[in-house]
Write a protein that holds these residues in place. Structure first.
Motif, short mmCIF file in Angstrom:
data_model
loop_
_atom_site.label_atom_id
_atom_site.label_comp_id
_atom_site.label_asym_id
_atom_site.label_seq_id
_atom_site.Cartn_x
_atom_site.Cartn_y
_atom_site.Cartn_z
N ASN A 141 41.73 43.67 64.22
CA ASN A 141 41.40 45.03 63.80
C ASN A 141 39.90 45.30 63.94
OD1 ASN A 141 44.00 45.74 63.18
ND2 ASN A 141 43.87 45.03 61.07
N GLN A 172 36.06 50.00 70.29
CA GLN A 172 36.22 51.45 70.30
C GLN A 172 34.91 52.16 69.95
OE1 GLN A 172 39.47 51.52 67.56
NE2 GLN A 172 41.02 51.10 69.13
N LYS A 202 39.04 58.86 64.23
CA LYS A 202 39.50 58.89 65.62
C LYS A 202 40.47 60.05 65.83
CE LYS A 202 38.27 54.19 65.77
NZ LYS A 202 38.59 52.81 65.51
N ASN A 241 38.04 47.78 66.66
CA ASN A 241 37.12 48.83 66.20
C ASN A 241 35.79 48.71 66.92
OD1 ASN A 241 38.93 49.92 64.42
ND2 ASN A 241 38.09 48.94 62.60
N GLY A 257 43.77 50.04 59.94
CA GLY A 257 43.22 48.75 60.38
C GLY A 257 42.38 48.06 59.31
MG LIG Z 1 40.86 50.32 63.69
#
Ligand SMILES: [Mg+2]
Ligand SMILES: Nc1ncnc2c1ncn2[C@@H]1O[C@H](COP(=O)(O)OP(=O)(O)OP(=O)(O)O)[C@@H](O)[C@H]1O
Length: 413
Positions: free
Chosen positions: A310, A317, A363, A314, A372
């Motif tokens: 997770n 991302q 997001k 992240n 997450g």
């Molecule tokens: Mg996440």
């Protein structure tokens, strides 16, 4: 003396607490005003009329038999009784029974003082049943959380499956094309062997030397000879890579159904997790690993892998174009520290307190569920660890996970 008696009597009569005076055989010879009111209350709903003569007439359970025995022997008994009343909330009383003695220390009478604690009693039983309800709700929530963990894991595995398929496709692709080349090479080699056999069987092999030589050249045997080992090595590597990915997937998704803490190497977990999400990271981030010298720790490996995944996802991302993700481990006393950092967009200060909240996400709809970190937090807590974050918008974010080497209460060395 008589004057005092009269005064005492009016004091007792006016007391808010019910007071009875009973003979040795439990006949009521005195009841103050509150006691008479209690009599009405306790006998309400029963068929009896008029003042009760004996305490048992009032309510069969009012005075437990052992109370009188105790009072006789020790002079006093204190206790609590709850009297079921017809269709109403029970009458709860705290009782004090005192044995009254004559000059020669023989028990002649008993006094019985009561205090109505029905309200407290009702409160207490309400609290108890509330508590029980809460307990049940809590259990249910725990179950839901576990399901959530499981389904989040499944969802992310679903997302990852596509990436993993891609990762596997690549090596499978070149192994496949290598197989075609290998088939061609073996065909060439077999033709050459056939030419040699033919020469040997002819009786004058030397006369075939030139033909064989020409065949060898036309089949490019020199190249085959140098290319073959490379081809085999490359294919072996490809197959090995597929095997590794499959193994990592297995490691990663192994559901530790029995929820057992086992001694496990965190680095292995980090490596297999990085492998699994490699497809998500490789185009954006360079991963810099700095693994310290740490012993295995007591943990549920698949759950920690999920946390790593997770946080690593992240991190990926958070990086817009290209960046660096750092993964480092170190030992700090009896804790292991795993630090995962990125040089991505960062988190504004006012959002920092929210990021571990379930369903908090920045997001776009359909991208993040916001679970997450909430799930990661729960899992780290279950491991008696902590998870902290520092971030500077525009510069990056660092997650610090501290995990104890041993779980409290474990007796493993
Ligand atoms: Mg996440
Ligand atoms: N490394 C990071 N850099 C910047 N922001 C982050 C980082 N990690 C988490 N966040 C912020 O915290 C929010 C919550 O993260 P979390 O992982 O819980 O949910 P999500 O990533 O939005 O969705 P999900 O993980 O369920 O797909 C993110 O939406 C993001 O705003």
């Amino acid at each position: 003396m008589n004057e005092l008696n009269a005064m005492l009597r009016s004091v007792v009569d006016a007391l808010q607490q019910p007071v009875f005076v009973l003979t040795r055989d439990l006949r009521i010879i005195y009841a103050n005003r509150a006691a008479r009111a209690l009599t009405v209350q306790a006998t309400l709903g029963s068929q009896r009329v008029g003042a009760p003569e004996r305490i048992a007439d009032l309510h069969p359970d009012l005075l437990p038999p052992f109370a009188i025995e105790m009072a006789k022997q020790t002079g006093e008994w204190n206790g609590e009784v709850a009297l079921p009343l017809n269709g109403r909330r029970p009458l709860a009383l705290t009782l004090q029974v005192i044995a009254l003695q004559d000059d020669s220390h023989g028990v002649t009478h008993f006094s019985l003082a009561a205090r109505d604690v029905s309200f407290e009693y009702a409160r207490k039983s309400e609290l108890q049943s509330r508590n029980a309800e809460l307990e049940i709700a809590n259990q249910r929530l725990k179950g839901t959380q576990e399901q959530l963990v499981q389904s989040e894991k499944l969802a992310s595995i679903g997302q990852l499956a596509a990436g993993v398929a891609h990762e596997i496709n690549n090596p499978i692709g070149y192994v496949h094309s290598n197989m075609a080349t290998l088939a061609q090479y073996s065909e060439n080699l077999l033709s050459l062997i056939k030419a040699y056999e033919h020469a040997l069987q002819s009786g004058s092999p030397a006369s075939h030397a030139q033909t064989v030589q020409q065949l060898s050249q036309s089949l490019d045997i020199d190249f085959v000879r140098s290319d073959l080992p490379q081809l085999i090595e490359e294919s072996r590597e490809g197959v090995e890579r597929v095997r590794k990915i499959v193994q990592d997937l297995k490691d990663f998704s192994r559901s530790d159904a029995q929820d057992q803490f086992v001694k496990s190497d965190i680095h292995r977990g980090l490596d297999s997790t990085l492998n699994i999400i490699w497809n998500d990271l490789k185009y954006k981030a360079q991963v810099v690993k700095t693994f310290g010298d740490i012993p295995p720790i007591e943990c549920i490996p698949s759950e920690l892998n999920q946390v790593f995944m997770n946080i690593l996802l992240n991190a990926g991302q958070a990086i817009r174009e290209r960046g660096i993700v750092t993964v480092s481990t170190s030992l700090d006393g009896d804790h292991v520290v795993v630090a995962i950092g990125d040089d991505g967009v960062g988190i504004p200060e006012e959002l920092l307190p929210k990021i571990f909240d379930p369903f908090f996400t920045t997001k776009p709809v359909g991208t993040g569920t916001g679970l997450g970190l909430a799930i990661s937090y729960g899992l780290i807590k279950k491991h008696h660890g902590t998870i902290d974050v520092t971030s500077t918008p525009g510069e990056g974010t660092l997650f610090l996970i501290r995990l104890p080497l041993r779980q409290p209460g474990s007796n493993k060395a």
